[in-house]
Every structure is written in structure tokens, then in C-alpha cells.
Design an enzyme around this catalytic site. Structure first.
Site, PDB file in Angstrom:
ATOM      1  N   CYS B  99       0.863  -1.179   0.000  1.00 26.04           N
ATOM      2  CA  CYS B  99       0.000   0.000   0.000  1.00 26.04           C
ATOM      3  C   CYS B  99       0.901   1.231   0.000  1.00 26.04           C
ATOM      4  O   CYS B  99       2.110   1.122   0.087  1.00 26.04           O
ATOM      5  CB  CYS B  99      -0.912   0.022   1.211  1.00 26.04           C
ATOM      6  N   ASP B 505     -15.217 -21.101 -11.598  1.00 24.19           N
ATOM      7  CA  ASP B 505     -14.529 -21.891 -10.600  1.00 24.19           C
ATOM      8  C   ASP B 505     -15.398 -21.787  -9.347  1.00 24.19           C
ATOM      9  O   ASP B 505     -16.122 -20.809  -9.186  1.00 24.19           O
ATOM     10  CB  ASP B 505     -13.136 -21.273 -10.368  1.00 24.19           C
ATOM     11  N   ASP B 697     -10.132 -17.414  -9.350  1.00 28.06           N
ATOM     12  CA  ASP B 697      -9.590 -16.494  -8.356  1.00 28.06           C
ATOM     13  C   ASP B 697      -8.102 -16.634  -8.160  1.00 28.06           C
ATOM     14  O   ASP B 697      -7.516 -15.893  -7.391  1.00 28.06           O
ATOM     15  CB  ASP B 697     -10.299 -16.661  -7.011  1.00 28.06           C
ATOM     16  N   ASP B 701      -5.530 -21.466 -11.499  1.00 21.59           N
ATOM     17  CA  ASP B 701      -6.420 -21.530 -12.645  1.00 21.59           C
ATOM     18  C   ASP B 701      -5.783 -20.847 -13.854  1.00 21.59           C
ATOM     19  O   ASP B 701      -6.427 -20.716 -14.889  1.00 21.59           O
ATOM     20  CB  ASP B 701      -7.746 -20.809 -12.344  1.00 21.59           C
TER      21      ASP B 701
END
Lengths: 61, 814
Positions: B99, B505, B697, B701
Site C-alpha cells: 500500500c 470456478d 480467483d 487456474d
């Protein structure tokens, strides 16, 4: 009449060129390389320079 | 300040065995390791506590165990650029920046380091430029200072291609800035000239203003417009027509005719040529910054593999460049180092963090004979590896190359514009020449014939055509971004609009990805508590979602796990733990059966089973349930209404898959799918002419996501998965998938309307101009009008999206 138009146009061109030169300078300096960071940087420095720690708003847990 | 089981500094959950308690300012603070405690003391000691208040961490940080490497001077020295005796620069990439507060902290603390004169950390690319005094400090000292704070610095020298890309981006920005500045000046002159045209103007003053207009328009055409002119020249040489040629044709006609008219005392159209260039450069600028963002994603992927490796040559260990490693070489990888190329383990058992490669968050045990991928992080012990593939063939490089190829493919929309140009350019040129010839032979004066031909070229100017797609794409992606949807480019927008099959998924996409323990079924002779104690003992070292669920349940039952023993993780199966009572197995039914444990048949409904055994005897099972997202059902219904086919692809059991698909009224499901099965399944569908979107996600994948026409990831996926997927939903809300498809379809509609308008405008005005009914000044005005129409049609998109989605549904709370 013509003379004053020429003076005014040349003057506006000079001012514009000044702004343009500053723009070129900032690009060369890399000011446009990171366009995400500064908006956060601005918030951070604010706190450190002026108010004592603990008085900041929007405090998160 | 923090919940007792996450670390105050790094916010990672604390494995109970590693808990470090410290008393600071009479407060009891919990840390996950001494490194974090040290970093906390450094930060608070420097008076920078506000870091902890201001940071917002959504992503995974650097895993513990990554910080043990030492930084050695000679290898870093190669990256230092010396300016003079007391100044030197070094570029590095800092891993673990999550961040803006991280950037702030690094900048604040490093300038306090003796010898560092300036530091600038780029939040977007995670690159840092540090200027230091080589007599007062060394790069290694700076590197250790950074790693003491819990970040992982890598020396970094940008490659030639990256430097070229950065230079190009800057030159594009300067070209655009120049064009914009000069066009603004030009606008003032044009205003005076237009006024003069309608109300009369002293010819002398008109001439004067025209000179000024020519003076500011010339650099726009020849400097800012240079990329177009060069492109046009290239396509002329190749004897092919491109958009560049069409743009150059319009620009140069308007410009050359204006120069001619200026000396002849006619009307000038410098503003037309300057405006075309400025607007189209703006479009290119947006396009190129989107592309650069994705390049920095590839960058992050590539730098995971270290530049140098320790090669074992007989008795000595030499540091060599990773690129020089050849298959068969033996290398040594110490704890805290990343593996440079794809290898096989020769000696040593170690835990390896492969999260960047597979998305699997927990470390995996690797032993002799196992294969390890480039970019994974060695955590526990030194290992010797045999090199299997050269650096350019290793996993990370292959992956980066795939991503790069995908991003460099030409957007179909753009190629369509080129196709249009192929027809349009010869057609317009022929008509213009024909017009000139017609008027010349029918006895009109030379000037009149030329004027009519020029009118044709000016009304045929591709402004509306050039603006039709970019403005719609901009409006669509801008509005989508406001809803937390990121399209990775215009082609993705187009593909998304054509999607007719969505593969989901399950875990983390349709469900929350945070399972909870629903039922505990102990074997006879066991109680729920003893079973839970056993389970939590085995799972206490793991950060797998199932393990977290078990630990959370154990905690509410008041069980303190005793994590004594060696835990081995078997990916996709379960955990094995050696302890004083024997071997504990925790995992799927197949995992236990394969290990020779007899497991009774139990109706577990559709829930995920975690079986437990101690010393080869089945002890019971836990049933875990991962609830569906509440908006999932509604989204599936909405997508069905749009005429989309949907299918569930999951690695889970058929029973679970069936129940999920029934609950959601999703027509089709495929269970027990490995990542390779998913890829194969998508491929067969694509062969049947389906346009497939894959919603997933994580990077496990990744093959399926990259093969699908549109790969869509949701927030919470790994950094790299987010960087490399085509469509990113930044809010964990499936509803945004519906919005994304809606926006994409509407955008395509708008583009088609725009193109239709631009064409019909040309269809009407070209004959008018050819017949001499349209003076160039009216042609220019008509052209401006058509551009305005196209732009405002594109802007309509925003209103459309707002009306459809904010009225129908109140803003979802996060």
C-alpha cells in the site's frame, strides 16, 4: 491596430511557450512516470509536518 | 490494536508455536516472529507509528523465512551506477509493497540511513531509485536496512526493451503535450478567422493571423504527427493501406491546401489537421499507458527468478548469472533465496513457498527427486538442485512470454479500422481524383476543380471514424472502473460482449472461499473434543483455508493446539504429521485410503470432508461447508436472462458440484477437474465456436484463465493473477460480472452506431463535395459536427449504466 495585435499574439505565444517548456521539463524529470503514488504521498506528508501524531482524522484501527 | 492471533506488524496469522510477545509502552503486543518485532521497534523507535494507522493491506505480504539471505557486495556492485566520487545510484525492485504507506515508510526510514541522499519509490511498479554516497555506505547496507523492515529488495537493471518502452511513452507524452498546447493557440487564431469569414475582416489582418496559424500548425503536423506520417510512409512502401495512411492523407491535404490558400488569399483549415492529430494522439496515450501497466505485471513475474545463482563446480561454489545455467548443472539454493530455473531436487528436504507459481498459500515439502519451479522461494534448509531447463525455458519465463504474447496481439477493433482503411483510402483518393478530372474536363477553372477535390478529401477525413471506437472504449472502461471492473483493453471489451459461455470456478468465486466447520463426527470411542484437538494439532502450522476453519472452530471450543511434530503437506490431499502418539493424517478420503487407513462410508451430504487418523486408525471426520455468495443466485439468473450459458468447473466432488449447481439453477457442472482438465474442457468448447469466459480467483487456474477468450479474476486473487487477467473485478461481488457484460455489450452497440454514423455521413457528404455543393469551410464544420455527435453518443454509455444499475439496486455495502 495591427501592431498591437501582433504584440498581443506574440506575448500570448511567449507565455504559452513558457508553460510548454515547464511541461517538457517535468516529463524529462519523470514526474509523469508514477501517477498513482502522489495522491497518497500528499496525505502522508501533511500529517508529519504540522500536527502532532494522534490528531489525524480518519484514523484506522 | 490487533486481534490476538494476528501479528501486529505483518498482520499474518501467528502459528501458535512462533508467538513472540513483547511489552512496548506497557502494552502487550503479539508478533509472529522476531523479525516483525524488530521491524516494529525500528518503526516506532523512529516515531513513524502512523504507518500502522494509515496502511491498508489487502494483499499477501512476503512469507516469513524469506529474509535470511545475506546481501553480498560483489554481486550488487554490478548494479551500481557511479556518478562521481560521492554519488552513486542503484535501482531496485522491492517485493512486499502492499500500500502507499509502505512507500512512505521506506522513503522516510531510508533517508535516515547514513549515506543515503535521495530515494524515490514508485508505487505503481514497486521500483526504487536510491542515490547514495558510496564512501559513507554500501549497497548491501541499504539492502539489509530494507529487509529489516520486512521488504525484500532485488537489484534491478531495466532491460533494453523496457528502457525503449519508457522512452517511447515519454516521447508520446511530449508529442501530445506539444500538440495540445499548439492547438489551443491555434484555436484562438481560428476563432478570429471564423469570425472574419462571417462578418468580414481586413484582408491584411486575415493574412497576418493566417501566418501565425501556419506557424503553430506546422510543428503539430510534422513533429506531433510524425508517428502517423512515418506509419503512412511505411504502409505506402508495403503497398498496403492502414489507418495511419488515412489519417496522414486527411491531415496533409488539409495542411497543404491551407498553405496554398494562405498565399492565394483563401480560407485556411490548419485547425482541422491539428485537431485530428491531437485527438488521435490522446487516444494512443491512453492505450499505451494501459499497455505499460500490463508490462509492469510481466516485470513482476520475471523478477521473481533471481539474476544470479550459486553453481557447484566440484568443491567450490561460484556465483554465476542465471542465464548461463545449463541443464545438468548443480546449483545450491540457500534458505530465503528464490529458485532461479526449473530444477529437480538432488539432496536436502526443504519447505518451498510456491504461492507465486501455483497460488497455494502454504509451504510445500520438497525432497530429493521432486521438481521445483523457477520463482518459488526456498524456506527452510539449503538444497542442492539439478538444473532441468535453461532460464529462458523455465516456468516463469514461459509464463511471462505467454502473457506478453496475449497482450501484444492486435486488438480486433483496431484491425477492423485498418480493414476499413484498406477500402476507404483508395476509394476516397479515386473519388477526389475523379472529381478533379470531372471539373477540369467540364471546363471549370483550375482553382475550382482543385477546391472541389480538396473538399472531398476534407469531408472524408477519418476524424469521426477514428474517434468512433476509442471514445466508446474510454467511456465504457471509465464507467466500468467506477464500478470496480477493469477491462484490460478494447479487444477485451469486444470479446466480453461476444461471450456466450461462462465457466465458473467454485471456491472463492461462487462461494466466499472461507469454509466453516459444520459438523464433527468422531469415531466410536472418541469425543468431539479429542477429535478437534487432534485436527487442530495437525493443522496448526498451515494457512490453508480448510486448516483455518478447523483452527477457528478449535479456538471457539477452547482448545489450545500443541504443535509438536514434523508436518508434511501433500498438495490437494492433506497433511501428515509425525508426533509422539504416532502418525496423524488429516485430509480427503482418498488421501487416507491410499495411506492404508480404513475409512467407513458416511453420508456427508455435499460438504467437504476432512478425515483424521492416528497411527493408521480412523478417528473421525469434520464436515466443512463453504457458503455460497449471497448474490450468486441473482447473478446467475441475470446472466441467464442475457442469454448466456454457464457451467461450473470444480476440483471438488460431484455431489458438492451438483448441489451448488442446483442451488444456483446453473444448468451444467463438471466435477473432479484438475487445472489441466479445465483447460482441455475450455479448448473443446472453443472448437465448437463458443466464446468462453473463465471466472476464477487464483494462479492455479492460470492456464484456464489465459486460454479462455476472457479470463476474469476477482479481488483476493494473487497479485500476478490480477495483473495478467483480462478482466478484473476489484470488488468481491459477483454482481459486477453482470455489469461488466452489460457494459461490454452496450459499448459494442455504441461503437457500431458510431461507425454507422461516420459512414453514412461520408456517404452523404462525399457526393455533395464532389458535386461542388460544399465549400471546404462547410466541409470542415460538418466534420466537426459529426465528431461531436460520435463523442456524445459514446458519453451516453455512462448514463445508460447508471440508470440500469443504480436505480435497480441500491449501492451494495462492502
Amino acid at each position: 491596430m495591427v501592431k498591437s495585435i501582433v504584440i498581443l499574439i506574440v506575448l500570448s505565444l511567449c507565455i504559452g511557450t513558457g508553460a510548454w517548456l515547464i511541461f517538457i521539463w517535468t516529463v524529462k524529470r519523470g514526474d509523469f512516470d508514477d501517477v498513482e503514488g502522489p495522491k497518497y504521498r500528499m496525505l502522508d506528508d501533511d500529517e508529519e509536518n504540522s500536527s502532532p501524531p494522534g490528531t489525524s482524522q480518519g484514523e484506522k484501527k | 490494536m490487533s486481534s490476538p492471533d494476528t501479528c501486529v506488524h505483518c498482520k499474518l496469522p501467528i502459528p501458535p508455536a512462533d508467538l513472540v510477545v513483547d511489552q512496548i509502552d506497557s502494552k502487550e503486543l503479539h508478533f509472529c516472529c522476531h523479525g516483525c518485532q524488530g521491524a516494529y521497534r525500528i518503526i516506532t523507535g523512529a516515531g513513524l507509528e502512523s504507518f500502522y494507522r494509515n496502511r491498508t493491506w489487502d494483499e499477501q505480504g512476503v512469507p516469513s523465512g524469506a529474509f535470511e539471505a545475506d546481501y553480498d557486495e560483489p554481486s550488487l556492485a554490478g548494479h551500481v551506477i557511479r556518478r562521481d566520487e560521492t554519488t552513486a545510484d542503484i535501482s531496485l525492485i522491492i517485493e512486499g509493497i502492499r500500500c502507499a504507506s509502505c512507500v512512505w515508510l521506506l522513503e522516510k526510514l531510508l533517508v535516515r540511513e547514513g549515506g543515503v541522499t535521495a530515494i524515490r519509490v514508485n508505487y505503481g511498479t514497486h521500483r526504487a531509485e536510491i542515490r547514495f554516497n558510496p564512501q559513507a555506505t554500501t549497497p548491501a547496507k541499504i539492502f539489509s536496512a530494507i529487509s529489516r523492515l520486512g521488504y525484500l529488495p532485488h537489484p534491478f537493471s531495466p532491460g533494453a526493451a523496457q528502457q525503449a518502452a519508457a522512452r517511447e511513452q515519454r516521447s508520446l507524452l511530449i508529442r501530445f503535450g506539444t500538440a495540445a498546447f499548439l492547438s489551443m493557440q491555434l484555436m484562438g487564431f481560428s476563432f478570429a478567422l471564423y469570425g472574419g469569414y462571417f462578418h468580414g475582416i481586413d484582408p491584411e489582418i486575415r493574412q497576418l493571423i493566417q501566418y501565425f496559424a501556419a506557424a503553430v500548425a506546422t510543428p503539430v503536423v510534422f513533429y506531433s504527427g510524425w508517428p502517423f506520417l512515418a506509419g503512412a510512409w511505411r504502409s505506402l512502401k508495403n503497398r498496403s493501406a492502414s489507418m495511419d495512411l488515412l489519417i496522414s492523407l486527411g491531415v496533409s491535404t488539409a495542411y497543404c491546401y491551407s498553405i496554398y490558400a494562405m498565399f492565394k488569399g483563401g480560407e485556411v483549415y490548419f485547425d482541422t489537421s491539428a485537431m485530428i492529430i491531437t485527438l488521435i494522439l490522446l487516444g494512443r496515450l491512453f492505450e499505451s499507458s494501459a499497455r505499460n501497466r500490463s508490462i509492469s505485471g510481466i516485470d513482476k513475474l520475471l523478477r521473481l527468478a533471481p539474476d544470479s545463482a550459486s553453481r557447484v563446480d566440484g568443491d567450490e561454489v561460484n556465483t554465476v548469472a542465471s542465464a548461463s545455467l545449463a541443464p545438468g548443472d548443480i546449483i545450491l539454493v540457500r534458505p530465503g533465496e528464490r529458485i532461479p530455473v526449473d530444477c529437480q531436487v538432488l539432496t536436502g528436504d526443504t519447505e518451498v513457498d510456491e504461492s507465486t507459481v501455483t497460488g497455494e498459500p502454504m509451504p510445500i515439502l520438497r525432497q530429493a527427486g521432486d521438481k521445483v519451479s523457477a520463482g518459488s522461494l526456498n524456506l527452510s534448509t539449503s538444497i542442492r538442485l539439478k538444473v532441468e531447463k535453461v532460464a529462458a525455458e523455465s516456468f516463469i519465463a514461459r509464463m511471462a512470454r505467454l502473457v506478453e504474447e496475449a497482450q501484444n496481439r492486435k486488438a480486433p477493433i483496431q484491425s477492423m479500422a485498418d480493414r476499413v482503411a484498406t477500402l476507404f483510402v483508395p476509394m476516397v483518393t479515386t473519388i477526389a481524383i475523379g472529381t478533379w478530372a470531372f471539373w477540369w474536363f467540364t471546363g471549370a477553372s483550375h482553382g475550382e476543380a482543385l477546391l472541389n477535390a480538396v473538399s472531398v478529401l476534407i469531408v472524408a477525413c477519418p476524424c469521426a471514424l477514428g474517434l468512433a471506437t476509442p471514445t466508446a472504449v474510454l467511456a465504457a472502461s471509465g464507467n466500468a472502473a467506477g464500478k470496480g471492473i477493469l477491462f484490460r483493453g478494447g479487444d477485451i471489451l469486444e470479446l466480453t460482449s461476444r461471450v456466450d459461455l461462462i465457466a465458473f470456478d467454485k471456491t472463492g468465486t461462487l462461494t466466499h472461499g472461507q469454509p466453516t466447520v459444520e459438523q464433527i463426527i468422531p469415531a466410536s470411542g472418541q469425543t468431539e473434543t479429542t477429535l478437534l484437538e487432534l485436527a487442530s494439532r495437525a493443522e496448526s502450522g498451515s494457512s490453508h483455508p480448510l486448516a483455518m476453519a478447523v483452527l477457528a472452530r478449535a479456538k471457539t471450543a477452547g482448545i489450545q493446539p500443541d504443535p509438536a511434530g514434523l508436518v508434511t503437506a501433500v498438495p490437494g490431499r492433506g497433511l501428515k504429521m509425525q508426533c509422539k502418539d504416532g502418525e496423524i493424517l488429516a485430509g480427503s478420503r482418498t488421501f487416507l485410503t491410499e495411506s492404508g487407513v480404513e475409512v467407513p462410508t458416511i453420508d456427508s451430504d455435499t460438504r467437504t470432508e476432512v478425515h483424521l487418523s492416528l497411527g493408521g486408525v480412523w478417528q473421525g471426520l469434520l464436515l466443512l461447508h463453504d457458503p455460497l455468495r449471497q448474490e450468486a443466485q441473482q447473478t446467475v439468473r441475470a446472466l441467464k436472462k442475457l442469454g448466456l450459458d454457464m457451467v461450473l468447473l470444480t476440483g471438488d466432488r460431484p455431489e458438492t458440484a451438483q448441489q451448488v449447481s442446483e442451488n444456483l439453477a446453473m444448468p451444467d457442472y463438471q466435477a473432479n477437474m484438475s487445472p489441466a482438465d479445465k483447460t482441455a474442457w475450455i479448448e473443446t468448447r472453443q472448437e465448437d465456436n463458443h466464446t468462453v469466459m473463465m471466472v476464477g480467483d487464483g494462479i492455479n487456474d492460470a492456464p484456464a484463465l489465459s486460454l479462455a477468450d476472457v479470463g476474469c479474476t476477482m479481488a483476493g486473487g494473487t497479485d500476478i493473477a490480477l495483473e495478467t487477467s483480462d478482466l478484473v473485478l476489484t470488488r468481491p461481488d459477483l454482481e459486477s460480472l453482470h455489469i461488466a457484460i452489460f457494459i461490454a455489450r452496450k459499448a459494442m452497440q455504441v461503437i457500431k452506431q458510431n461507425l454507422f454514423w461516420a459512414f453514412s455521413y461520408n456517404l452523404v457528404t462525399i457526393p455533395l463535395a464532389a458535386s461542388g455543393k460544399l465549400a471546404p469551410v462547410w466541409a470542415a464544420a460538418a466534420m466537426a459536427g459529426s465528431s461531436i455527435l460520435v463523442v456524445s453518443n459514446s458519453l451516453r454509455l455512462g448514463r445508460l449504466v447508471r440508470r440500469t444499475f443504480s436505480v435497480a439496486k441500491p449501492p451494495a455495502s462492502d
